[in-house]
Design a protein around this motif. Sequence first.
Motif, PDB file in Angstrom:
ATOM      1  N   UNK A  82      31.488  14.757  32.333  1.00 25.76           N
ATOM      2  CA  UNK A  82      30.568  14.839  31.202  1.00 25.76           C
ATOM      3  C   UNK A  82      30.876  16.104  30.401  1.00 25.76           C
ATOM      4  N   UNK A  83      31.034  15.937  29.095  1.00 25.85           N
ATOM      5  CA  UNK A  83      31.382  17.069  28.231  1.00 25.85           C
ATOM      6  C   UNK A  83      30.320  17.235  27.150  1.00 25.85           C
ATOM      7  N   UNK A  84      29.144  17.662  27.566  1.00 25.28           N
ATOM      8  CA  UNK A  84      28.122  17.979  26.578  1.00 25.28           C
ATOM      9  C   UNK A  84      28.583  19.130  25.704  1.00 25.28           C
ATOM     10  N   UNK A  85      27.944  19.305  24.593  1.00 25.56           N
ATOM     11  CA  UNK A  85      28.384  20.291  23.611  1.00 25.56           C
ATOM     12  C   UNK A  85      28.454  21.686  24.233  1.00 25.56           C
ATOM     13  N   UNK A  86      29.614  22.326  24.106  1.00 23.00           N
ATOM     14  CA  UNK A  86      29.796  23.681  24.595  1.00 23.00           C
ATOM     15  C   UNK A  86      30.220  23.794  26.047  1.00 23.00           C
ATOM     16  N   UNK A  87      30.275  22.684  26.777  1.00 22.91           N
ATOM     17  CA  UNK A  87      30.628  22.761  28.199  1.00 22.91           C
ATOM     18  C   UNK A  87      32.128  22.929  28.426  1.00 22.91           C
ATOM     19  N   UNK A  88      32.927  22.089  27.793  1.00 19.83           N
ATOM     20  CA  UNK A  88      34.368  22.087  28.012  1.00 19.83           C
ATOM     21  C   UNK A  88      35.094  21.807  26.697  1.00 19.83           C
ATOM     22  N   UNK A  89      36.371  22.140  26.678  1.00 20.47           N
ATOM     23  CA  UNK A  89      37.285  21.653  25.643  1.00 20.47           C
ATOM     24  C   UNK A  89      38.225  20.648  26.294  1.00 20.47           C
ATOM     25  N   UNK A  90      38.781  19.766  25.489  1.00 15.81           N
ATOM     26  CA  UNK A  90      39.640  18.717  26.025  1.00 15.81           C
ATOM     27  C   UNK A  90      40.831  19.295  26.779  1.00 15.81           C
ATOM     28  N   UNK A  91      41.437  20.351  26.253  1.00 17.36           N
ATOM     29  CA  UNK A  91      42.601  20.947  26.913  1.00 17.36           C
ATOM     30  C   UNK A  91      42.255  21.463  28.305  1.00 17.36           C
ATOM     31  N   UNK A  92      41.044  22.003  28.464  1.00 11.72           N
ATOM     32  CA  UNK A  92      40.614  22.484  29.777  1.00 11.72           C
ATOM     33  C   UNK A  92      40.539  21.340  30.777  1.00 11.72           C
ATOM     34  N   UNK A  93      39.935  20.251  30.361  1.00 13.92           N
ATOM     35  CA  UNK A  93      39.776  19.126  31.265  1.00 13.92           C
ATOM     36  C   UNK A  93      41.116  18.485  31.593  1.00 13.92           C
TER      37      UNK A  93
END
Length: 252
Positions: free
Chosen positions: A208-219
Amino acid sequence: MSPAATEGAAALRALHRPGEPVVLPNAWDAAGAKRFEEAGFSAIATTSSAVAASIGRADHELAPADEMLAAVARIVAAVSVPVTADLEAGYGLSPDELVSALVGTGAVGLNLEDTDHSRGELGDPERNAERLAAVKQAASDQGVDVVLNARVDTYLHPGEPEERLEEAVRRARLYAEAGADCVYPILMADREAVRRFVAEAGAPVNIFAGRGLFRLAELAELGVARVTFGGSLQATALNAAVEQLAEFTAGS
């Protein structure tokens, strides 16, 4: 299942590549789904919380199943890309009934979560694994292919971080062994926890990538295979609408 639906399920499953996560925007109505497709997304997920809110109902299986399924069907009809449906904990339907209902909407995948909404607590993982296996078997018996995303809800309930992670991994392994195509530890937000979960879960991982949690590159670096947003996109859209109204009425 029609050849197009079979191809849709295969296409959706093929998008689950660890380290190259598929981004699935969560739609709550046909207009949003169509806009997401126009923006270039290769598949779409629904979200029970936002669908329920859009029809004036509450989440956690408090909305009528037929209304939730009808919303999924409208979303599927609006787009040409594969759609996976958030069907909560299955609305009390038997595996055969659930698969038939899913196929009736035109969706080619589904989320099933492991919270027992009747008690408001985590369900028994072994029993839930048996249910997941039964859903996959029901699909096979009906001659259909479905992409099953098994949601792991340990982070929705109290617990120490290490205990919740260990329990999430345990559940994920059971669900992977039961035939889940993907496992989803919703609200897992610690990067090292995600890294370990990905390494130990036994199946592709949805985060789950709610706003501010992660960036796509991180995941991607963490080895995640799928990214979803739950009801957060609806919240963002509604907040933007209110901001526009505030700008218009400012000073009047």
